[in-house]
Write a protein that holds these residues in place. Structure first.
Motif, PDB file in Angstrom:
ATOM      1  N   PHE A  30      51.303   4.363 165.503  1.00 23.76           N
ATOM      2  CA  PHE A  30      52.578   4.706 164.857  1.00 23.76           C
ATOM      3  C   PHE A  30      52.686   4.089 163.461  1.00 23.76           C
ATOM      4  CE2 PHE A  30      53.283   4.521 169.481  1.00 23.76           C
ATOM      5  CZ  PHE A  30      53.679   5.824 169.722  1.00 23.76           C
ATOM      6  N   THR A  31      51.549   4.007 162.776  1.00 25.15           N
ATOM      7  CA  THR A  31      51.485   3.343 161.475  1.00 25.15           C
ATOM      8  C   THR A  31      51.334   4.348 160.350  1.00 25.15           C
ATOM      9  OG1 THR A  31      50.429   1.405 162.491  1.00 25.15           O
ATOM     10  CG2 THR A  31      50.217   1.637 160.101  1.00 25.15           C
ATOM     11  N   ALA A  32      52.068   4.129 159.277  1.00 28.14           N
ATOM     12  CA  ALA A  32      51.946   4.947 158.076  1.00 28.14           C
ATOM     13  C   ALA A  32      51.193   4.166 157.001  1.00 28.14           C
ATOM     14  CB  ALA A  32      53.320   5.356 157.550  1.00 28.14           C
ATOM     15  N   THR A  33      50.116   4.749 156.532  1.00 23.53           N
ATOM     16  CA  THR A  33      49.400   4.225 155.368  1.00 23.53           C
ATOM     17  C   THR A  33      49.854   5.024 154.156  1.00 23.53           C
ATOM     18  OG1 THR A  33      47.460   3.574 156.648  1.00 23.53           O
ATOM     19  CG2 THR A  33      47.142   3.935 154.283  1.00 23.53           C
ATOM     20  N   HIS A  34      50.145   4.320 153.071  1.00 23.24           N
ATOM     21  CA  HIS A  34      50.678   4.978 151.884  1.00 23.24           C
ATOM     22  C   HIS A  34      49.699   4.853 150.716  1.00 23.24           C
ATOM     23  CE1 HIS A  34      54.388   5.100 154.130  1.00 23.24           C
ATOM     24  NE2 HIS A  34      54.415   3.783 154.198  1.00 23.24           N
ATOM     25  N   VAL A  35      49.512   5.946 150.005  1.00 18.47           N
ATOM     26  CA  VAL A  35      48.777   5.949 148.744  1.00 18.47           C
ATOM     27  C   VAL A  35      49.808   6.212 147.645  1.00 18.47           C
ATOM     28  CG1 VAL A  35      46.912   6.942 147.384  1.00 18.47           C
ATOM     29  CG2 VAL A  35      46.731   6.863 149.894  1.00 18.47           C
ATOM     30  N   VAL A  36      50.045   5.227 146.803  1.00 16.59           N
ATOM     31  CA  VAL A  36      51.009   5.358 145.707  1.00 16.59           C
ATOM     32  C   VAL A  36      50.222   5.460 144.410  1.00 16.59           C
ATOM     33  CG1 VAL A  36      51.300   2.841 145.661  1.00 16.59           C
ATOM     34  CG2 VAL A  36      52.950   4.301 144.494  1.00 16.59           C
ATOM     35  N   SER A  37      50.595   6.402 143.558  1.00 11.34           N
ATOM     36  CA  SER A  37      49.813   6.635 142.342  1.00 11.34           C
ATOM     37  C   SER A  37      50.717   6.851 141.139  1.00 11.34           C
ATOM     38  CB  SER A  37      48.871   7.833 142.510  1.00 11.34           C
ATOM     39  OG  SER A  37      49.590   9.010 142.818  1.00 11.34           O
ATOM     40  N   ASP A  38      50.172   6.521 139.981  1.00 13.55           N
ATOM     41  CA  ASP A  38      50.821   6.756 138.692  1.00 13.55           C
ATOM     42  C   ASP A  38      50.308   8.081 138.154  1.00 13.55           C
ATOM     43  OD1 ASP A  38      51.811   6.723 136.113  1.00 13.55           O
ATOM     44  OD2 ASP A  38      50.406   5.194 135.396  1.00 13.55           O
ATOM     45  N   PRO A  39      51.141   9.116 138.109  1.00 18.57           N
ATOM     46  CA  PRO A  39      50.656  10.432 137.666  1.00 18.57           C
ATOM     47  C   PRO A  39      50.089  10.421 136.248  1.00 18.57           C
ATOM     48  CG  PRO A  39      52.783  10.635 138.755  1.00 18.57           C
ATOM     49  CD  PRO A  39      52.542   9.164 138.552  1.00 18.57           C
ATOM     50  N   ALA A  40      50.566   9.496 135.413  1.00 14.70           N
ATOM     51  CA  ALA A  40      50.128   9.481 134.013  1.00 14.70           C
ATOM     52  C   ALA A  40      48.695   9.004 133.850  1.00 14.70           C
ATOM     53  CB  ALA A  40      51.068   8.604 133.179  1.00 14.70           C
ATOM     54  N   THR A  41      48.246   8.087 134.724  1.00 14.51           N
ATOM     55  CA  THR A  41      46.925   7.489 134.565  1.00 14.51           C
ATOM     56  C   THR A  41      45.982   7.766 135.740  1.00 14.51           C
ATOM     57  OG1 THR A  41      47.616   5.420 135.625  1.00 14.51           O
ATOM     58  CG2 THR A  41      47.941   5.603 133.220  1.00 14.51           C
ATOM     59  N   ARG A  42      46.538   8.311 136.842  1.00 17.21           N
ATOM     60  CA  ARG A  42      45.777   8.557 138.073  1.00 17.21           C
ATOM     61  C   ARG A  42      45.328   7.260 138.743  1.00 17.21           C
ATOM     62  NH1 ARG A  42      47.719  12.762 139.434  1.00 17.21           N
ATOM     63  NH2 ARG A  42      46.043  13.222 140.906  1.00 17.21           N
ATOM     64  N   LYS A  43      45.895   6.129 138.348  1.00 18.03           N
ATOM     65  CA  LYS A  43      45.622   4.861 139.031  1.00 18.03           C
ATOM     66  C   LYS A  43      46.463   4.803 140.305  1.00 18.03           C
ATOM     67  CE  LYS A  43      42.895   3.448 135.732  1.00 18.03           C
ATOM     68  NZ  LYS A  43      43.256   2.313 134.861  1.00 18.03           N
ATOM     69  N   ALA A  44      45.919   4.171 141.353  1.00 18.96           N
ATOM     70  CA  ALA A  44      46.589   4.219 142.651  1.00 18.96           C
ATOM     71  C   ALA A  44      46.391   2.931 143.435  1.00 18.96           C
ATOM     72  CB  ALA A  44      46.073   5.416 143.457  1.00 18.96           C
ATOM     73  N   ALA A  45      47.236   2.764 144.445  1.00 21.14           N
ATOM     74  CA  ALA A  45      47.127   1.660 145.394  1.00 21.14           C
ATOM     75  C   ALA A  45      47.217   2.217 146.805  1.00 21.14           C
ATOM     76  CB  ALA A  45      48.234   0.634 145.167  1.00 21.14           C
ATOM     77  N   ILE A  46      46.506   1.592 147.721  1.00 21.67           N
ATOM     78  CA  ILE A  46      46.560   1.939 149.140  1.00 21.67           C
ATOM     79  C   ILE A  46      47.252   0.797 149.865  1.00 21.67           C
ATOM     80  CG2 ILE A  46      45.238   2.477 151.218  1.00 21.67           C
ATOM     81  CD1 ILE A  46      42.976   3.445 149.355  1.00 21.67           C
TER      82      ILE A  46
END
Length: 251
Positions: free
Chosen positions: A32-48
């Protein structure tokens, strides 16, 4: 009493446009776990954030099916991973962060109070000197109020202990990733009976998070799946998004 890190987090949210960062979530049915990928649309840099390493208790084997879904999404979207963020050490699932770091790169980070958790559980399980209690399993140990960048976006770490001593929330743009400090309203909060956990401390941490602006998008680590529920809490409305596994608080 002034809470400077919270004030800084409020300024980050208020200075961000709605949807300033993109969030893609993958739900692991087994935990029941959600993993999130958050990204900056301007640079395509992301965090998991809060990845899952699959574990079969019957065989004792691990696998990477959930993590490989994340890798496939990152590669398809042309994202560059800057951060692998853990909101806390999880008792209900294993983390795939080391595997993802090997495959995608990025800095693996958690709250500095992981040292307290390692020391506590190391003693409980009578771990010997081979078990490092200095946080060296991670690349960076974040302090309360420590700022970081995700591409062109500013982020800040907020210490929200109670579930464990090391729980952190990460505010990036108009989004806050709160780990287990909050669940969906129909389930309330995480447990506080682990060694080092404390219900009173958790209560204060929840109130700290509720000090964020109403427009903040909250992304949670768990959803125990009462679908389609809409719950009113005073002047704030909590709504479940099955697609994003998020809770939004709106005036």
């Amino acid at each position: 009493m002034t809470d400077l890190p919270l004030e800084q987090a409020v300024r980050i949210v208020e200075g961000a446009a709605a949807g300033d960062v993109a969030v893609h979530s993958v739900f692991d049915e087994a935990t029941f776990t959600a993993t999130h990928v958050v990204s900056d649309p301007a640079t395509r840099k992301a965090a998991i954030i809060d990845s899952v390493l699959d574990f079969d208790p019957a065989s004792g084997r691990t696998s990477h099916e959930s993590a490989d879904q994340i890798i496939a999404y990152v590669e398809a979207e042309g994202l560059e991973i800057e951060w692998l963020l853990e909101t806390h050490v999880h008792a209900d699932h294993l983390s795939a962060a080391p595997y993802l770091r090997q495959r995608l790169g990025g800095t693996l980070a958690i709250g500095r109070d992981i040292l307290t958790v390692q020391s506590t559980f190391g003693a409980i399980f009578n771990e010997g000197p081979d078990f490092a209690r200095d946080g060296s399993q991670f690349d960076r140990l974040l302090l309360d109020g420590e700022r970081f960048r995700l591409g062109s976006r500013e982020g800040i770490a907020l210490h929200v202990p109670g579930h464990t001593p090391a729980d952190m929330a990460y505010v990036i743009g108009d989004v806050a990733f709160v780990g287990d400090t909050l669940f969906m309203p129909d389930y309330g909060t995480a447990r506080a009976d682990f060694p080092g956990g404390d219900a009173q401390t958790l209560f204060r941490s929840i109130h700290r998070l509720l000090g964020l602006p109403d427009r903040t998008r909250l992304f949670l680590c768990h959803d125990y799946k009462r679908r389609g529920v809409s719950i009113s809490c005073g002047r704030r409305r909590w709504r479940r998004s099955d697609r994003a596994m998020s809770t939004s608080i709106q005036a």
